[in-house]
Every structure is written in structure tokens, then in C-alpha cells.
Design a protein around this motif. Sequence first.
Motif, short mmCIF file in Angstrom:
data_model
loop_
_atom_site.label_atom_id
_atom_site.label_comp_id
_atom_site.label_asym_id
_atom_site.label_seq_id
_atom_site.Cartn_x
_atom_site.Cartn_y
_atom_site.Cartn_z
N ALA A 202 50.20 -99.84 58.35
CA ALA A 202 50.82 -98.87 57.26
C ALA A 202 50.37 -97.39 57.74
N LEU A 203 49.19 -97.27 58.43
CA LEU A 203 48.50 -95.89 58.57
C LEU A 203 49.76 -95.03 59.55
N LYS A 204 49.91 -93.95 59.56
CA LYS A 204 50.91 -93.33 60.12
C LYS A 204 50.89 -92.41 61.57
N ASN A 205 49.52 -91.75 60.94
CA ASN A 205 49.22 -90.68 62.09
C ASN A 205 47.91 -90.74 62.81
N PRO A 206 47.45 -90.71 64.04
CA PRO A 206 46.30 -90.93 64.78
C PRO A 206 45.38 -89.90 63.80
N GLY A 207 44.10 -90.53 63.68
CA GLY A 207 43.18 -90.08 62.80
C GLY A 207 43.16 -90.50 61.31
N ASP A 208 44.24 -91.08 60.95
CA ASP A 208 44.11 -91.47 59.61
C ASP A 208 43.33 -92.63 59.10
N VAL A 209 42.51 -92.45 57.99
CA VAL A 209 41.77 -93.35 57.68
C VAL A 209 42.09 -94.22 56.49
N SER A 210 42.05 -95.60 56.44
CA SER A 210 42.37 -96.30 55.11
C SER A 210 41.38 -96.29 54.01
N GLU A 211 41.97 -96.52 52.82
CA GLU A 211 41.11 -97.07 51.74
C GLU A 211 40.65 -98.27 52.28
N PRO A 212 39.70 -98.81 51.46
CA PRO A 212 38.67 -100.05 51.85
C PRO A 212 39.76 -101.37 51.60
N VAL A 213 39.96 -102.04 52.34
CA VAL A 213 40.61 -103.23 52.09
C VAL A 213 39.92 -104.68 52.43
N LYS A 214 39.95 -105.51 51.63
CA LYS A 214 38.98 -106.77 51.59
C LYS A 214 39.84 -107.98 52.27
N SER A 215 39.10 -108.52 52.99
CA SER A 215 39.89 -109.88 53.69
C SER A 215 38.52 -110.72 53.59
N GLN A 216 38.83 -111.97 54.31
CA GLN A 216 37.90 -113.15 54.16
C GLN A 216 36.41 -112.95 54.83
N PHE A 217 36.67 -111.58 55.64
CA PHE A 217 35.23 -111.26 56.16
C PHE A 217 34.53 -110.33 55.77
N GLY A 218 35.08 -109.62 54.67
CA GLY A 218 34.40 -108.57 54.02
C GLY A 218 35.31 -107.41 53.75
N TRP A 219 34.65 -106.22 53.65
CA TRP A 219 35.32 -104.82 53.19
C TRP A 219 35.69 -104.11 54.55
N HIS A 220 37.06 -103.74 54.85
CA HIS A 220 37.18 -102.95 55.91
C HIS A 220 37.50 -101.48 55.79
N ILE A 221 37.19 -100.66 56.49
CA ILE A 221 37.73 -99.04 56.33
C ILE A 221 38.30 -99.06 57.84
N ILE A 222 39.65 -98.65 57.91
CA ILE A 222 40.46 -98.72 59.33
C ILE A 222 40.79 -97.37 59.52
N LYS A 223 40.82 -96.94 60.87
CA LYS A 223 40.83 -95.65 61.59
C LYS A 223 42.01 -95.85 62.34
N LEU A 224 43.22 -95.27 62.45
CA LEU A 224 44.33 -95.39 63.27
C LEU A 224 44.15 -94.36 64.64
N GLU A 225 43.85 -94.84 65.89
CA GLU A 225 43.80 -94.01 66.99
C GLU A 225 45.02 -93.76 67.56
N GLU A 226 46.09 -94.56 67.52
CA GLU A 226 47.38 -94.44 68.26
C GLU A 226 48.43 -95.56 67.79
N ARG A 227 49.58 -95.15 67.75
CA ARG A 227 50.66 -96.04 67.45
C ARG A 227 51.50 -95.95 68.72
N ILE A 228 51.82 -97.42 69.16
CA ILE A 228 52.43 -97.62 70.40
C ILE A 228 53.75 -98.25 70.39
N SER A 229 54.89 -97.68 70.62
CA SER A 229 56.16 -98.23 70.11
C SER A 229 56.36 -99.40 71.11
#
Length: 271
Positions: A202-229
Motif C-alpha cells: 500500500a506504500l506508494k513512494n520510496p521513503g514512505d513509512v507505514s503506521e504500525p501494523v500487527k501480525s502474528q510476529f508482533g508490531w511492524h513498522i515498514i519503510k518502502l525502499e523501491e517499487r518494482i513493476s
Amino acid sequence: MKQKFFTALILVAAFSSFAFGAEADKIVARVASQDITEREVLDFIKPFGQQAMMLYGSEDGKKMIINDVISMRLFALKAQEEKMDEKPDFKETLENTKRAMLAQAAMRDLVKDIVIKDDDAQKFYDENPKLFVQPERVHARHILVSDDETLEKVQAELKAGKSFDVVAKEFSIDPGSAANGGDLGEFPKGVMVKEFEETAFALKNPGDVSEPVKSQFGWHIIKLEERISESTAPFAQVKQQILQELREQKTQEILEAKSKELEEKYKVERF
């Protein structure tokens, strides 16, 4: 992909005994007046694959492997002294091993002259374009934490302008990426857990950082480095993979055909 039973059998002894300029008859040790040659050492490590061969290429690795062969000789002498080689179960195992080695030798001989040309690989590449499509993927980093208190610290550090990779090294509990600043490399859809994947894509542009998202492993904060078509891998990138695959296919075809021929020559009964 179809399991390559025959190919797996013959690849067991695929490595050359003369790696690293080894001298086959060079004596590397002696046990009870019996010489141990470099050929014996290399034959000993063949089944362990390329990593073992590379290990033998270093001085420390060579010493360690030779010591293992010496130990094997010592225990073999002990077994002979105790006449273990005369026991029925040993004789049966020895016969089975001999049979397997003979089979492998016959198979290797059948396929030793297989040649797959670059033109064959190019033809396969041109005729199977869908096999080389690389799906859309993202290159991302993440910081994984297990509790709300640490999550708040991480968010505060990022908000204060601290580098994402530095914060990842300090706080992330992901053993596979923390030391690399949370770098997960490139990945397509269908690889990560659902919550993580949906947020990363869902992150659009390189450098975008997500809001915290929870999975079975814990809380993640994700940073997009690059989108590859979505793209098609160039031939040069996949040529060696295709050559290997075609050689394995040809090997399989030859061995299966020969097996059927041998069934007609030798009486086969299945119960």
C-alpha cells in the motif's frame, strides 16, 4: 516441478576428485603403515557437496578433513579387529552400497556426453516467455517489536529524525534483518504474512513509512525502499538456469528410456 529421481542419483558424485590442483597419489597421512592419499580424502568429502570441496581448499579446512579421514581409518581398523565385517547385516549393507555405486556409475556414463547449447537455451526462453515473468514486487525494510512500550520508543525515535536503519538495528527483534537495518530485500505478493504484505504494497513512494501494523510476529513498522513493476527477466540473467534445467531434463529422458529398455532385457517382477 517434477522430481528428478535419476538426476539426483548421479549428482551425488558429480564433483571432480582433482579440485584445487590435487595430486591423486599424494600421501597426506599414514595409519598403521597404511597410506592415505589425497584421492581418498577427496572421495571421502564428495558426497558432502561443493561447500566441503571449498573447505578443503583452505589450510585449516584441509587439516580438519584429513583428521576426519584418519579417525575413519582408526575406527575401520577397530571394526576389522572385532570382525564386524563378517556380520550378516554388514555384508548386506555392503552389497546394497556396491549396487548403488554401480548404478550411479552406469548412469553417469550414459549422460556424460550430453551437450546443451546456448541456442537451445535461447529457443526455450523465446518459446516460454511466461516462465520468466517477474511479478510486481517491493523492496522494503521493517522494524519488528513485541510490545507497545518498545513500539512507542521506536515511533518517538523515528519522529525525532533518527535513521530508520539505525533504529532497526537498535530495536528490531527480527533475527533475519535487524543487523542489516531491517532490510528484507525484494519480495512479491504471496511471500509475507497477509497484514504485513497489504501494508507494504500500500506504500506508494520510496521513503514512505507505514503506521504500525500487527501480525502474528508482533508490531511492524515498514519503510518502502523501491517499487518494482512486473517485468521479464532478460535472457542473460536466466541463461545458466535454463541450461541447467535443460540438461537435467535431457538426463531424465535418457535415464528413463534406458530404464525401460533394461526392463525388457532383464526379467522384472513387481509384487
